[in-house]
Design an enzyme around this catalytic site. Structure first.
Site, PDB file in Angstrom:
ATOM      1  CD  GLU A  55      -1.373  -2.282   2.208  1.00  0.00           C
ATOM      2  OE1 GLU A  55      -2.205  -2.885   2.906  1.00  0.00           O
ATOM      3  OE2 GLU A  55      -0.146  -2.564   2.199  1.00  0.00           O
ATOM      4  CB  CYS A  86      -1.081   0.320   4.998  1.00  0.00           C
ATOM      5  SG  CYS A  86       0.557  -0.407   4.715  1.00  0.00           S
TER       6      CYS A  86
END
Length: 147
Positions: A55, A86
């Protein structure tokens, strides 16, 4: 217009790249409309960096491609529910929607363990469970090979 299932299948392809490199198989893509803006997969072991989650890498690539830190109008597809790091980056980058496959029962930060969509600054729309069995199977296979 492509569907969530089609985009998640592309994120799974990224996760398989991580698997082949002996990384935890998580893949992510960021799209705006029907255009893929960024693709990435985990490289923490190879890169020897705790930040190299799929991510985070995808957000970095998308920001560079779009020329700014706000990813308004973008959707992230990721094979595993994002962790707190993330999820925080997703919130801060203003990604409008997150679609994830498998829940993360150890560190999921979009509802499974904690919920960063409760953060008052910005609340991405969350869709969970897209191709969840395929995503979970890839992770399960990887960890079984490690035992």
């Amino acid at each position: 217009m492509r569907t969530d299932i089609e985009f998640m299948a592309l994120a799974i392809k990224e996760a398989k790249k991580a698997y082949k490199k002996d990384e935890v198989p998580v893949g992510a893509i960021i799209v705006r409309g029907d255009e893929i803006i960024a693709k990435a997969y985990n490289t923490r072991e190879y890169g020897k960096n705790a930040l190299y989650h799929a991510e985070i890498k995808a957000i970095d690539k998308a920001c560079k491609r779009l020329g700014g830190w706000r990813l308004v109008g973008c959707t992230m597809y990721v094979t595993l529910e994002p962790c707190p790091m993330c999820a925080g980056a997703i919130v801060n980058s203003r990604i409008e929607r997150v679609v994830y496959g498998a829940p993360d029962h150890k560190a999921g930060a979009f509802g499974t363990m904690i919920n960063l969509t409760d953060y008052p600054l910005y609340k991405p729309q969350i869709t969970s469970g897209v191709l969840a069995d395929d995503c979970a199977q890839l992770l399960s296979s990887f960890f079984k090979s490690k035992r």
